[in-house]
Design an enzyme around this catalytic site. Sequence first.
Site, PDB file in Angstrom:
ATOM      1  N   GLU A 248       2.296   0.053  35.272  1.00  0.00           N
ATOM      2  CA  GLU A 248       3.540   1.124  35.288  1.00  0.00           C
ATOM      3  C   GLU A 248       4.651   0.837  34.310  1.00  0.00           C
ATOM      4  O   GLU A 248       5.419  -0.165  34.670  1.00  0.00           O
ATOM      5  CB  GLU A 248       3.942   1.466  36.596  1.00  0.00           C
ATOM      6  CG  GLU A 248       2.874   1.819  37.618  1.00  0.00           C
ATOM      7  CD  GLU A 248       2.213   3.073  37.414  1.00  0.00           C
ATOM      8  OE1 GLU A 248       2.814   4.060  36.534  1.00  0.00           O
ATOM      9  OE2 GLU A 248       1.042   3.389  37.851  1.00  0.00           O
ATOM     10  N   CYS A 282      12.343   4.769  36.590  1.00  0.00           N
ATOM     11  CA  CYS A 282      11.086   4.910  35.475  1.00  0.00           C
ATOM     12  C   CYS A 282      11.139   6.655  35.100  1.00  0.00           C
ATOM     13  O   CYS A 282      10.602   6.622  34.051  1.00  0.00           O
ATOM     14  CB  CYS A 282      10.087   4.682  35.963  1.00  0.00           C
ATOM     15  SG  CYS A 282      10.079   2.668  36.513  1.00  0.00           S
TER      16      CYS A 282
END
Length: 475
Positions: A248, A282
């Site tokens: 990720e 993020c």
Amino acid sequence: MKETKLWINGQWVDTKESYELTSPYDGKVIAKVAKATPQDVAYAIESAQEAFKKFKSSTAYERAEILYRVVNIMRGRRQEFAEILALEAGKPLSAGLTEIDRTIATYQFAAEAAKQVSGETIPMDAAPGVSDRIGWTRRVPLGVVSAITPFNFPFNLVAHKLGPAFAVGNAVVLKPATQTPLSSIVMAEIFKEAGLPDGMLQIVTGSGSELSDILVTHPLVKKVTFTGSGTVGLKIKEKVGLRKVTLELGSNAGLIIEPSAPIEKIVDRCVGGAFGFAGQVCISLQRIFVHQSIYEQFTKAFVETTEKLVVGDPMDENTDVSAMINPKEVTRITEWIEEAKAQGATVATGGTFTERTLTPTVMTNVKPDMKIVCQETFAPIVSIVPYETFDKAIDLLNKSDLGLNAGIFTNNLEDAMRAADELEAGAVIINDVPTFRIDNMPYGGIKKSGYGREGIKFAVQEMTEMKFITIKTKL
């Protein structure tokens, strides 16, 4: 001052070296953190393998009950854990409590998933000449999982590694971010209390650059799951070999706002998506593309709402935005802002900074090649860009080598479905900001934003191997 140790085989283990952990908000030393060596990590991995051999025969019910007990323990300690986040990550208490609630939900999803792992029956007689065979698949645990986690959601992103791993019977060696080890260390106590067998969770703290090789290449490690920078993720991908891997990585989340969107109803949500946890998320909203017919109206409302945000101490319940994770990040982003200004960009609001904070910043008159537009900012800064046609908006949003989440606000169904088809991202969020995430949805990116998917059901697939079994019923 707190002094930490490594968590190996259900015991606290001393190390020869440690490092000082400082508060992002005021720079005060808050702990001395144990610094593991590669030898410590190797021992933790080998011990995890031994624990896995015993635990892999546990029942789904037993694994689910451990995770349910984790949920119950965490519910009783919400405020304590939010204060840990404020102390070590500089996360405001309100945001910290939200993270804890999400973490609790993540472990609950994992507990439920433990009972739902299933295979399928294969119609063996569909092949010519086969009439006396039965075939089926099973999902089986992998073994030892190396989990490397970031600073920005140190409870919930750890839960996205531990929860699905334990749900299916894997052991985990966890290496938390150097800035946020305390939140992981407290989970050692919680899993011990919840009944997880010793050795199934190993926690090693220290330098990522010193420990990553052994975590990624040790022969007993069967999967690596990493959340962090693209640069580090690419290095891991090169080294991981045939092991399973989930990465990720970075994002440059964009949002399209069409003329049909009611500005007064969406502006608060947009501001929250851009500046939550000082933009260190993020999927933080970084680029907003607004139709030129409503550009001035939206920008004015966005700036006014932004200026109401309170910047201050994360322990103050009234604080909306606090410190960035370290002074180097403040220096970096202020340099990017100055560079953009020199190239013609305008600071509509914000742009003031101290050693540790940056006020929420709105940029206009930006160009696509400015760092604040084309690179991941990971800071409380957003750029607002006008567009003329919907085709142009999609093109502008897609002009990034990152593709985690993208969003659109529209009351036009045709345009919403076009966005769903044409936006280049792992997830398209319609009528909300791209910062939206719930913990049972699939989560992961395309392009340089990652490899594989999280979200409990989808992580379970990544945390298991498929095994096929067939029986010949007549000899």
